[in-house]
Design a protein around this motif. Sequence first.
Motif, mmCIF file in Angstrom:
data_model
loop_
_atom_site.group_PDB
_atom_site.id
_atom_site.type_symbol
_atom_site.label_atom_id
_atom_site.label_comp_id
_atom_site.label_asym_id
_atom_site.label_seq_id
_atom_site.Cartn_x
_atom_site.Cartn_y
_atom_site.Cartn_z
ATOM 1 N N LEU A 168 0.832 -1.206 0.000
ATOM 2 C CA LEU A 168 0.000 0.000 0.000
ATOM 3 C C LEU A 168 0.866 1.255 0.000
ATOM 4 C CD1 LEU A 168 -2.799 -0.834 2.609
ATOM 5 C CD2 LEU A 168 -2.951 -0.925 0.140
ATOM 6 N N LEU A 169 2.094 1.137 0.542
ATOM 7 C CA LEU A 169 2.955 2.313 0.690
ATOM 8 C C LEU A 169 3.827 2.567 -0.536
ATOM 9 C CD1 LEU A 169 4.022 1.933 4.423
ATOM 10 C CD2 LEU A 169 2.579 3.707 3.458
ATOM 11 N N VAL A 170 3.655 1.781 -1.610
ATOM 12 C CA VAL A 170 4.496 1.956 -2.805
ATOM 13 C C VAL A 170 4.466 3.399 -3.331
ATOM 14 C CG1 VAL A 170 4.657 1.353 -5.262
ATOM 15 C CG2 VAL A 170 4.578 -0.439 -3.547
ATOM 16 N N PRO A 171 3.267 4.030 -3.469
ATOM 17 C CA PRO A 171 3.277 5.414 -3.966
ATOM 18 C C PRO A 171 4.058 6.351 -3.054
ATOM 19 C CG PRO A 171 1.059 4.529 -4.003
ATOM 20 C CD PRO A 171 1.896 3.558 -3.243
ATOM 21 N N ILE A 174 7.869 5.817 -3.553
ATOM 22 C CA ILE A 174 8.335 6.418 -4.807
ATOM 23 C C ILE A 174 8.439 7.939 -4.650
ATOM 24 C CG2 ILE A 174 7.700 6.885 -7.203
ATOM 25 C CD1 ILE A 174 6.505 4.093 -7.337
ATOM 26 N N LEU A 196 3.051 14.566 -4.974
ATOM 27 C CA LEU A 196 2.598 13.171 -4.891
ATOM 28 C C LEU A 196 2.587 12.697 -3.436
ATOM 29 C CD1 LEU A 196 1.945 10.384 -6.215
ATOM 30 C CD2 LEU A 196 4.395 10.020 -6.399
ATOM 31 N N PHE A 200 -0.618 11.569 -1.167
ATOM 32 C CA PHE A 200 -0.692 10.280 -0.493
ATOM 33 C C PHE A 200 -0.917 10.456 1.013
ATOM 34 C CE2 PHE A 200 0.626 6.476 1.630
ATOM 35 C CZ PHE A 200 0.143 5.477 0.819
ATOM 36 N N ASP B 164 -6.207 2.425 -3.193
ATOM 37 C CA ASP B 164 -4.777 2.681 -3.392
ATOM 38 C C ASP B 164 -4.375 2.453 -4.849
ATOM 39 O OD1 ASP B 164 -2.339 3.472 -2.318
ATOM 40 O OD2 ASP B 164 -1.643 1.426 -2.037
ATOM 41 N N LEU B 167 -3.656 5.456 -7.081
ATOM 42 C CA LEU B 167 -2.421 6.131 -6.656
ATOM 43 C C LEU B 167 -1.194 5.346 -7.105
ATOM 44 C CD1 LEU B 167 -3.174 7.323 -3.019
ATOM 45 C CD2 LEU B 167 -2.631 8.742 -4.971
ATOM 46 N N SER B 171 1.560 6.858 -9.579
ATOM 47 C CA SER B 171 2.932 7.084 -9.117
ATOM 48 C C SER B 171 3.922 6.252 -9.927
ATOM 49 C CB SER B 171 3.047 6.765 -7.629
ATOM 50 O OG SER B 171 2.800 5.411 -7.403
#
Lengths: 218, 242
Positions: A168-171, A174, A196, A200, B164, B167, B171
């Motif tokens: 879930l924390l990929v964005p 990045i 970005l 998020f 998610d 997003l 990204s």
Amino acid sequence: MSPAMAVVLKDLRLAWRDRAGWASAGAFATIAVLTYSFAFDLATGDVRPLLPGVLWTTFLFAGIFAGGQSFARESEEGTFDALLLSPVAPTVIYLGKAIANVIAMLVIEFAQLLLATILFDTNLVSVELLVIVFIGTVGAVSLTTLLATMSATMRGRAMLLPVMALPLLVPLLIGAVRATGASLNLEAGTAPWTLLLTVFALWSAMLSVLLFPMAVER
Amino acid sequence: MNSISGALRTVYGWWWLVLPPVSGVAVMAMIIGALVVAPREIVEGEVQRLLYIHFPSILAAYGAFAVVAVASVVVLWRRDMRWDAVARGAATVGVLFTGLTLATGALWGKPVWGTYWTWDARLTSTLVLFLIYAAYLLARAMADELDEAAARFAAVFAILGALDIPLVMFSVTWWRTLHPQPIVLRPGGNPAMPPEMLLVLLIAFLGIGALAVWLTVLRSEAEWLAKRTAALRAVADRYEGA
């Protein structure tokens, strides 16, 4: 004193009493940075291309481990159920925990930035970078706190939490790595990546506040 | 209320009559069509035939994940554990078809792009999608069948995961496009498809779509039965204990 303030103070006091736990998260972060520096041989050559990735993976792992244990004691002692019975909105309970976790993580991260500045001879303590670290921490901690609360009673929690949180924390990863790289002049402009990151952070904070009451309803 | 459940049961029985033969016949037709009827693609060769599985699979996976999201909202809203079984069943099918998409894509990529995997935006976001729902299934597998708190936790996670995805796609696209593109061949402009290929692809949509729906129904049914068995066993244990 408002109930919200009381809960925040309660969680900060708990974090302080549990300082051995948070200190071990800090120690873990330090050891992770050292491990990376041996693994990638950061002692020689230009370390700046690798630094953003090293710092942010360290921050995320430390945050997930520390966030996971921050709720363990409360669920073991039954404090959490008692809190849910008290006339305080569940949102306030969540915010108290999240704010205390953000503050504790920021202390650890600032220490790591100082350490990395000394070890790698690169100035990492700039206003721009501190803002990026703050936004990234708010985004990551609000999500991991939500997942940690919910999984507090599950078995295999220590392994499950990173497996659930990291995709879930990929964005966020990045955005944070790119923004940090840009603030070290590795690429042009921090603005798009900070944007970005901010999107998020807002997304995860708002969703966590909305979903927490539904997740803990008894 | 009774008439609704009665109607549901009728539809359900009807599905059992229709879905297995439709998916069986359509999948057979898809295999024959893809191997025999569809012409050989000039540039990519025989390996292009994987498209007939690859493309419908990802659509089936998206459909399954949409079902997971809707069922999870209903779990939180109505507290009906039957929808938890539906969410879990659909997630299993979604992960299966995402895996199939990734696998057929890799097999196609080696001869055409020269590599099994490239960190292209679409590939990367599909992999993250796979990982999110694999984590969902792991969380469900680690919890007790009758644990309602765990079911609500999984529902919240599924909603977070679904929200998610945009997003992640956004990204990852930025991440790749603000970066040098891989040198390996990238798919060029889409040439218009000969009618035979289009026909086989349409049959493949039907076959894989029906298969996905049927597997979701089966899997949800199995999850629901497992829950009821666990509940009955808990009651039986209580009686034996007393």
